[in-house]
Motif scaffolding. Structure first.
Motif, PDB file in Angstrom:
ATOM      1  N   ILE A 310       0.845  -1.191   0.000  1.00  0.00           N
ATOM      2  CA  ILE A 310       0.000   0.000   0.000  1.00  0.00           C
ATOM      3  C   ILE A 310       0.881   1.242   0.000  1.00  0.00           C
ATOM      4  O   ILE A 310       1.726   1.424   0.887  1.00  0.00           O
ATOM      5  N   PHE A 311       0.683   2.088  -1.004  1.00  0.00           N
ATOM      6  CA  PHE A 311       1.357   3.382  -1.031  1.00  0.00           C
ATOM      7  C   PHE A 311       0.486   4.384  -0.278  1.00  0.00           C
ATOM      8  O   PHE A 311      -0.648   4.656  -0.670  1.00  0.00           O
ATOM      9  N   LEU A 312       1.016   4.921   0.803  1.00  0.00           N
ATOM     10  CA  LEU A 312       0.329   5.962   1.560  1.00  0.00           C
ATOM     11  C   LEU A 312       0.939   7.286   1.134  1.00  0.00           C
ATOM     12  O   LEU A 312       2.139   7.532   1.347  1.00  0.00           O
ATOM     13  N   CYS A 313       0.110   8.140   0.525  1.00  0.00           N
ATOM     14  CA  CYS A 313       0.636   9.308  -0.191  1.00  0.00           C
ATOM     15  C   CYS A 313       0.202  10.615   0.473  1.00  0.00           C
ATOM     16  O   CYS A 313      -0.991  10.879   0.634  1.00  0.00           O
ATOM     17  N   TYR A 314       1.191  11.422   0.823  1.00  0.00           N
ATOM     18  CA  TYR A 314       0.961  12.725   1.428  1.00  0.00           C
ATOM     19  C   TYR A 314       1.343  13.786   0.390  1.00  0.00           C
ATOM     20  O   TYR A 314       2.520  14.028   0.144  1.00  0.00           O
ATOM     21  N   ARG A 315       0.353  14.415  -0.196  1.00  0.00           N
ATOM     22  CA  ARG A 315       0.646  15.404  -1.232  1.00  0.00           C
ATOM     23  C   ARG A 315       0.190  16.788  -0.769  1.00  0.00           C
ATOM     24  O   ARG A 315      -0.342  16.976   0.327  1.00  0.00           O
ATOM     25  N   SER A 316       0.381  17.771  -1.613  1.00  0.00           N
ATOM     26  CA  SER A 316       0.015  19.141  -1.260  1.00  0.00           C
ATOM     27  C   SER A 316      -1.496  19.299  -1.165  1.00  0.00           C
ATOM     28  O   SER A 316      -1.992  20.251  -0.594  1.00  0.00           O
ATOM     29  N   ILE A 332       2.399  -5.763   9.847  1.00  0.00           N
ATOM     30  CA  ILE A 332       3.247  -4.898   9.025  1.00  0.00           C
ATOM     31  C   ILE A 332       4.637  -5.529   8.924  1.00  0.00           C
ATOM     32  O   ILE A 332       5.330  -5.711   9.919  1.00  0.00           O
ATOM     33  N   LEU A 333       5.004  -5.861   7.703  1.00  0.00           N
ATOM     34  CA  LEU A 333       6.298  -6.486   7.451  1.00  0.00           C
ATOM     35  C   LEU A 333       7.386  -5.443   7.235  1.00  0.00           C
ATOM     36  O   LEU A 333       8.535  -5.627   7.637  1.00  0.00           O
ATOM     37  N   LYS A 334       6.991  -4.326   6.608  1.00  0.00           N
ATOM     38  CA  LYS A 334       7.999  -3.320   6.262  1.00  0.00           C
ATOM     39  C   LYS A 334       7.326  -1.974   6.029  1.00  0.00           C
ATOM     40  O   LYS A 334       6.212  -1.908   5.510  1.00  0.00           O
ATOM     41  N   LYS A 335       8.019  -0.906   6.401  1.00  0.00           N
ATOM     42  CA  LYS A 335       7.636   0.460   6.056  1.00  0.00           C
ATOM     43  C   LYS A 335       8.829   1.119   5.388  1.00  0.00           C
ATOM     44  O   LYS A 335       9.937   1.070   5.922  1.00  0.00           O
ATOM     45  N   VAL A 336       8.583   1.713   4.244  1.00  0.00           N
ATOM     46  CA  VAL A 336       9.677   2.318   3.485  1.00  0.00           C
ATOM     47  C   VAL A 336       9.247   3.698   3.001  1.00  0.00           C
ATOM     48  O   VAL A 336       8.163   3.859   2.439  1.00  0.00           O
ATOM     49  N   ASP A 337      10.094   4.706   3.204  1.00  0.00           N
ATOM     50  CA  ASP A 337       9.846   6.030   2.637  1.00  0.00           C
ATOM     51  C   ASP A 337      10.337   6.034   1.194  1.00  0.00           C
ATOM     52  O   ASP A 337      11.536   5.881   0.932  1.00  0.00           O
ATOM     53  N   ILE A 338       9.395   6.213   0.254  1.00  0.00           N
ATOM     54  CA  ILE A 338       9.762   6.240  -1.168  1.00  0.00           C
ATOM     55  C   ILE A 338      10.370   7.595  -1.519  1.00  0.00           C
ATOM     56  O   ILE A 338      11.383   7.698  -2.202  1.00  0.00           O
ATOM     57  N   ASP A 339       9.725   8.655  -1.063  1.00  0.00           N
ATOM     58  CA  ASP A 339      10.244  10.019  -1.212  1.00  0.00           C
ATOM     59  C   ASP A 339       9.620  10.857  -0.097  1.00  0.00           C
ATOM     60  O   ASP A 339       9.115  10.312   0.882  1.00  0.00           O
ATOM     61  N   LEU A 344       5.632   3.441   1.602  1.00  0.00           N
ATOM     62  CA  LEU A 344       5.165   2.104   1.253  1.00  0.00           C
ATOM     63  C   LEU A 344       4.994   1.287   2.523  1.00  0.00           C
ATOM     64  O   LEU A 344       5.902   1.210   3.355  1.00  0.00           O
ATOM     65  N   ILE A 345       3.819   0.682   2.671  1.00  0.00           N
ATOM     66  CA  ILE A 345       3.531  -0.198   3.809  1.00  0.00           C
ATOM     67  C   ILE A 345       3.236  -1.598   3.262  1.00  0.00           C
ATOM     68  O   ILE A 345       2.312  -1.771   2.461  1.00  0.00           O
ATOM     69  N   ILE A 346       4.040  -2.559   3.654  1.00  0.00           N
ATOM     70  CA  ILE A 346       3.833  -3.945   3.229  1.00  0.00           C
ATOM     71  C   ILE A 346       3.325  -4.758   4.402  1.00  0.00           C
ATOM     72  O   ILE A 346       3.907  -4.752   5.486  1.00  0.00           O
ATOM     73  N   LYS A 347       2.198  -5.446   4.192  1.00  0.00           N
ATOM     74  CA  LYS A 347       1.594  -6.272   5.234  1.00  0.00           C
ATOM     75  C   LYS A 347       1.506  -7.722   4.772  1.00  0.00           C
ATOM     76  O   LYS A 347       1.422  -8.011   3.572  1.00  0.00           O
ATOM     77  N   VAL A 348       1.511  -8.623   5.736  1.00  0.00           N
ATOM     78  CA  VAL A 348       1.233 -10.035   5.490  1.00  0.00           C
ATOM     79  C   VAL A 348       0.124 -10.449   6.445  1.00  0.00           C
ATOM     80  O   VAL A 348      -0.083  -9.813   7.495  1.00  0.00           O
ATOM     81  N   PRO A 349      -0.629 -11.497   6.124  1.00  0.00           N
ATOM     82  CA  PRO A 349      -1.725 -11.926   7.033  1.00  0.00           C
ATOM     83  C   PRO A 349      -1.186 -12.323   8.402  1.00  0.00           C
ATOM     84  O   PRO A 349      -0.056 -12.786   8.542  1.00  0.00           O
TER      85      PRO A 349
END
Length: 350
Positions: A310-316, A332-339, A344-349
């Protein structure tokens, strides 16, 4: 034990080089060690080509060096004849005395047979070195054989306040609208090149006329999978351009066309399982579900998914109203700042 872990980690690194090109085979890496040093390396480049063990063994010109070497491989060596000869036979032919294996092959036809033959001929076999990492490496392959279906990835982008699209009154009012940024979209295309297939519903095609191919990255295009119950999508849409293999699931009967396969199926409560069973029969190991909302939620409701991206997007801007994004529970398996704007939030069951 530390030495075994070091060489198996290297084998895993090598195996990852095959991501996107080995399906329906697994990704496999191999290291041959002698006196604490790497004698040779290999990995499985592409389905139908030589396996990792063969590539590593063939790198060594002086076969006398094998007599006191150890072969490390991420997955149990094959013992069957397929498009290539059995790796076990070559290991025995070269008199390699020790084989260290990450994890057993999950295929019911092969599981344990390679290990059994090696032991029968006097080879010392050490199993389950970095087993969890080797399983994760081939999560698609293991899901395919253990659950009898492809590995399912759910993917979408949403605004910080939970919307995945804005509201519009009719199709004429719709404009191209990106919630995610350019780097997130590039990453999405990279993912497409790594998986076997990509699925969207009818509304996504009618609203966006997507190409569903790989344009912002390098690699193969996935198989396009479209859900179109009554065949409402015009042949003028990109998904029918014949440039890549496309499967259309529908309740209508229709003859196949160039690179386009129509599969007649009932759109009842069992549709998701029936679709995945069809893909399983075609040896499709992985599937990305990109939309729309109803299609994504149908997988979530049936709890048939292995990973959500899931891309969580914070825009203007912030969408005040629109189409709310799906809600998926999971670890939540991983959280990554794309910019600066996209996470990016990666989840598994659970």
């Amino acid at each position: 034990m530390k030495e075994k872990i070091i060489f198996m980690y290297r084998a895993i690194q090598l195996a990852k080089k095959g991501l996107g090109s080995t399906s329906p085979n697994p990704m496999v890496g191999c290291v041959i060690e002698r006196n604490g040093l790497i004698l040779s390396e290999g990995w499985h480049y592409q389905a139908g080509k030589s396996h990792a063990e063969v590539n590593a063994i063939n790198m060594v010109k002086d076969i006398s060096l094998f007599s006191d070497s150890t072969l490390y491989v991420t997955l149990e060596p094959c013992v069957h004849f397929g498009k290539t000869p059995p790796c076990v036979d070559l290991i025995l032919k070269r008199n390699i005395p020790r084989v260290v294996i990450g994890v057993r092959d999950p295929s019911y036809k092969k599981k344990g047979l390679g290990i059994q033959k090696l032991k029968e001929y006097g080879v010392e076999v050490i199993e389950n070195v970095l087993e969890d990492q080797c399983r994760f490496l081939n999560k698609r392959f293991f899901t395919f054989y253990e659950k009898n279906r492809p590995y399912v990835i759910l993917k979408w982008a949403q605004s910080d306040n939970g919307f995945m699209d804005y509201s519009f009154n009719n199709k004429k009012d719709r404009k191209r609208f990106w919630i995610s940024g350019i780097y997130s979209r590039q990453l999405s295309h990279k993912w497409r090149s790594e998986e076997d297939s990509l699925l969207v519903g009818k509304k996504t095609v009618l609203n966006d006329n997507p190409k569903l191919n790989v344009r912002k990255w390098f690699g193969k295009n996935p198989i396009r999978i479209i859900l179109d119950r009554n065949l409402n999508i015009s042949t003028s849409y990109f998904v029918f351009n014949g440039e890549q293999h496309t499967i259309v699931f529908t309740e209508k009967k229709k003859e196949n066309k160039k690179n386009i396969e129509f599969v007649q199926i009932s759109f009842d409560k069992g549709i998701i399982k029936n679709i995945l069973n069809h893909l399983y029969q075609k040896k499709i190991l992985s599937l990305i579900v990109e939309g729309g909302k109803m299609t994504l939620e149908s997988f979530i409701e049936k709890n048939i998914w292995d990973e959500s991206r899931i891309f969580l997007c914070y825009r203007s801007f912030s969408l005040k109203k629109g189409l709310s994004a799906p809600i998926v529970d999971g670890k939540i398996l991983k959280k990554v700042d794309i910019d600066d704007n996209d996470k990016l939030i990666i989840k598994v069951p659970f």
